[in-house]
Design an enzyme around this catalytic site. Structure first.
Site, PDB file in Angstrom:
ATOM      1  N   ASN A   1       0.824  -1.211   0.000  1.00  0.00           N
ATOM      2  CA  ASN A   1       0.000   0.000   0.000  1.00  0.00           C
ATOM      3  C   ASN A   1       0.858   1.261   0.000  1.00  0.00           C
ATOM      4  OD1 ASN A   1      -2.308  -1.567   0.126  1.00  0.00           O
ATOM      5  ND2 ASN A   1      -2.746  -1.141   2.267  1.00  0.00           N
TER       6      ASN A   1
ATOM      7  N   ARG B   1      -4.898   1.835 -13.112  1.00  0.00           N
ATOM      8  CA  ARG B   1      -3.562   2.052 -12.568  1.00  0.00           C
ATOM      9  C   ARG B   1      -2.846   0.744 -12.212  1.00  0.00           C
ATOM     10  NH1 ARG B   1      -1.178   7.152 -11.851  1.00  0.00           N
ATOM     11  NH2 ARG B   1      -3.081   7.908 -10.819  1.00  0.00           N
TER      12      ARG B   1
ATOM     13  N   HIS C   1     -15.084   2.633 -15.003  1.00  0.00           N
ATOM     14  CA  HIS C   1     -14.931   1.862 -13.769  1.00  0.00           C
ATOM     15  C   HIS C   1     -16.169   1.011 -13.480  1.00  0.00           C
ATOM     16  CE1 HIS C   1     -14.369   1.666  -9.209  1.00  0.00           C
ATOM     17  NE2 HIS C   1     -13.225   1.199  -9.664  1.00  0.00           N
TER      18      HIS C   1
END
Length: 721
Positions: A47, A407, A437
């Site tokens: 992360n 991404r 999306h």
């Protein structure tokens, strides 16, 4: 209250770091099995890597461009944000490595050891020497650094070793670099005398042990492992591009060599001269340097968990077997079942397999004329891609929107797009400057007499059979005519020209979804003013949109009771007197990643419930093509409300946000039984709802507890019957 100040909001970036701290808390939580705690350390590292590559990289770009405008919620400038991020991230990483040391010590007591070369016995020494000679040495490349061979452009996130050497006859020191090969496993399992024991050594330690073999005639004075993170926030320049796929391929090559934004070095190997040299070459500030007390880049722990952890049942969570709704079992005709009734699936409590088989059956069924689907992220060896390929090759009309700008999945998606195009599918990439999306599939099937029937899948999560085992998401399989008409118009809008259609049931962004939400909140305020029963419950990954947040503040000030279940970023602050005192925010971090987006409005008893691919983030409202769809079936509504009710009374994995923006674990009252919502939701989904904690016996004080109390009463009635 119409004016809200900076003190009423959380900064987006610092709120994200708070989320990653909650991930780290799972590694620190001794109630979790040891290998699960290791995995959370890896998640924390992964992360943080992405956060630095994208968010910090973007802020640094703004500073370099002279852009110093404060952001719209807390008023912090890019420079101020970078400074605050660095301080907070350094604290968290220090805690992460202290936790790593504690866990590895506990693992050692359970006969899983991380060894350094000096701790190896004779058998192990001989083993690593041979392994280095046969597997490692042939792929190593020493790189000299001097006036004629300047410091190389090292790949982002690659692990390297700085080597200080001197010739036997000189005192002059020289610098060389050795890259730790990413093509080899990061760790090596060593031979042991006992099958109950596992000994491991890291690849960089093994290389350092024999590194002098790369520099014949020189003496190795010192070694220092290090890792560079580079800016990956590189926007794709779509303007004027004739072929978006080729343009993105070109831009991706630049990402690996962006500007350095972070340097990690190992504390025990630290050499100040080498560190200063790296800092100077990479043009980094002191705050960009992380000196870590342990191995650099703990994402290798994913491999330990997946390969070693599975050998120790007591060190991992007990597997929760997903359920398959009646009618969607393997071997059943899914089209026949879906034509009879709608199906709501809650992954991973429900298996994702019916969704995969829905696409596979559509590809094989001779009566299916067309398949249309949006793909954002799919698995590495996707059965859905294979099914779509087979369908296209068999002559079916296959239309797939592959989002090339997802991404860090761009290269994979380019590969899938090329494969599908080669098979004969019509592949589209969406709209300029927008990411698609949405999660939607449309299957068109011909019935007897030439009548067409449309089958739709709508979801909150990706068509990824791997992450579907770990992410909680809602999916709907239906033949509802209005939803089918909306789905048809949606795909026609994506693939052709024309204005956005008028929807029967959908709401979409970037056109009207934000206004829809603002209007729904306004409606709740008006109904509350009239009837006094205003209620909003929403579940999402993140909330950042200022307009939605301030509208929720307006609702709270009007007396509407609001519960938000927000896993990640939350720029809203609850519990502020006169602003948000009627808003509660919790975040649940547990074995599954909470990913579903659900929005409930009481509407004076009408109870409108929606699911979506979108969060309450500005990017979802303005920069992405998203779908919001209603839950129309009464039993489906009940299930989702019950699920959210359980989450709202979680007292094991839930953290509540205080009015100052900080998070604390929900406190369990004395004698109150543990309520770990993900475990109970699994039991409830499978129809095994037999052991209700005594907490439900007290007087219900909110919507969540009333719902759970109702469930308990129904369960007891079923048991009595």
């Amino acid at each position: 209250m119409s004016e809200y100040t900076n003190e009423h909001f959380n900064n987006r970036e610092l709120s994200w770091l708070d989320f990653n701290e909650r991930v780290l808390e799972e590694a620190m939580d001794e109630r979790n099995p040891l290998m699960e705690r290791l995995k959370f350390l890896a998640i924390f590292s992964s992360n943080l890597d992405e956060f630095y590559m994208v968010r910090v990289g973007g802020l640094k770009d703004e500073v370099l461009a002279g852009f110093n405008r404060p952001e719209d919620k807390t008023g912090l400038t890019p420079k101020q944000q970078i400074k605050s991020i660095s301080m907070r991230a350094q604290e968290l990483v220090e805690t992460q490595y202290a936790t790593y040391k504690k866990i590895t010590k506990q693992l050692s007591n359970q006969h899983v050891r991380f060894l350094r070369t000096k701790h190896l016995n004779k058998t192990q020494q001989d083993f690593v020497k041979e392994y280095f000679r046969t597997h490692v040495f042939p792929v190593l490349t020493p790189i000299a650094v001097d006036a004629y061979r300047p410091f190389p452009m090292l790949l982002s996130k690659s692990l390297n070793i700085a080597v200080e050497i001197a010739s036997n006859g000189e005192g002059k020191k020289r610098l060389a670099l050795v890259q730790v090969p990413s093509v080899l496993p990061r760790y090596l399992e060593l031979p042991t005398d006992d099958e109950e024991h596992t000994d491991l050594i890291l690849l960089e330690d093994l290389i350092i042990q024999f590194i002098d073999s790369l520099f014949k005639g020189f003496v190795v004075e010192s070694t220092m492992p290090f890792r560079i993170t580079r800016n990956a926030d590189m926007p794709f320049h779509e303007e004027g591009s004739r072929d978006v796929l080729k343009q993105i391929e070109k831009e991706l090559k630049k990402r690996r060599y962006g500007v350095a934004i972070r340097l990690e070095v190992q504390q025990r190997s630290l050499r100040k001269e080498l560190l200063f040299m790296l800092q100077d070459v990479l043009d980094l500030h002191d705050r960009d340097i992380f000196i870590v007390d342990g191995p650099i880049d703990l994402t290798f722990l994913f491999g330990i968990y997946n390969q070693i952890g599975m050998e120790y049942d007591d060190m991992i969570n007990e597997t929760l077997i997903p359920f398959i709704p009646e009618g969607l079992e393997s071997g059943k005709d899914l089209f026949q079942s879906i034509a009879k009734q709608d199906y709501l699936l809650h992954h991973p409590y429900h298996s994702f397999d019916p969704i995969v088989r829905f696409i596979v059956q559509a590809a094989k069924d001779p009566n299916v004329l067309a398949i249309k689907q949006t793909l954002y992220r799919v698995s590495g060896d996707s059965p859905i891609i294979k099914a779509l390929t087979d369908a296209a090759e068999s002559g079916k009309q296959v239309t797939v929107l592959v989002e090339l700008k997802a991404r860090f999945d761009e290269e994979k998606n380019i590969q899938w797009a090329k494969q599908l195009e080669k098979a004969g599918a019509h592949v589209i990439y969406g709209y300029k400057e927008l990411k698609t999306h949405s999660k939607i599939t449309l299957v068109v099937r011909i019935l007897e007499g030439g009548v067409l029937q449309r089958f739709i899948h709508l979801g909150t999560g990706n068509y990824n059979d791997s992450t579907a085992k770990l992410y909680t998401d809602i999916g709907l399989l239906t033949t509802n005519e209005e939803l089918a008409e909306d789905a048809t118009n949606f795909f026609n809008w994506l693939s052709g020209y024309g204005e956005r259609p008028s929807w029967h049931q959908f709401e979409t962004s970037p056109d009207d979804m934000k206004d829809f939400f603002l209007n729904k909140i306004d409606d709740e305020i008006k109904l509350h003013e009239k009837y006094g029963n205003g209620r909003i419950v929403a579940k999402m990954n993140s909330i950042t949109d200022r307009a939605i947040i301030t509208k929720l503040y307006d609702a709270s000030s009007a007396g509407v009771k609001i519960d938000l279940i927000v896993r990640g970023i939350c720029c809203l602050r609850p519990g502020i007197k006169g602003v948000s005192e009627n808003i509660k925010v919790i975040s649940i971090i547990d074995r599954y990643l909470e990913h579903s987006r659900i929005f409930y409005f009481y509407q004076n008893g009408k109870e409108d419930l929606y699911c979506s691919s979108a969060d309450w983030m500005t990017r979802n409202m303005k920069k992405r093509i998203e779908i919001l769809f209603p839950i129309l079936n009464a039993s489906h509504k009940t299930y989702i409300k019950d699920m959210m009710a359980l989450q709202l009374v979680d007292n094991v994995k839930a953290r509540r946000q205080r009015s100052d923006g900080r998070y604390v674990y929900v406190k369990r009252e004395t004698n109150e039984e543990e309520i770990q919502s993900q475990i109970i939701i699994h039991q409830y989904t499978g129809g095994r709802w037999n052991n209700i904690p005594s907490v439900f016996e007290r007087e219900p004080s909110n919507w969540a507890e009333r719902e759970v109390l109702r469930l308990r009463a129904e369960n007891e009635k079923m048991t009595d019957d």
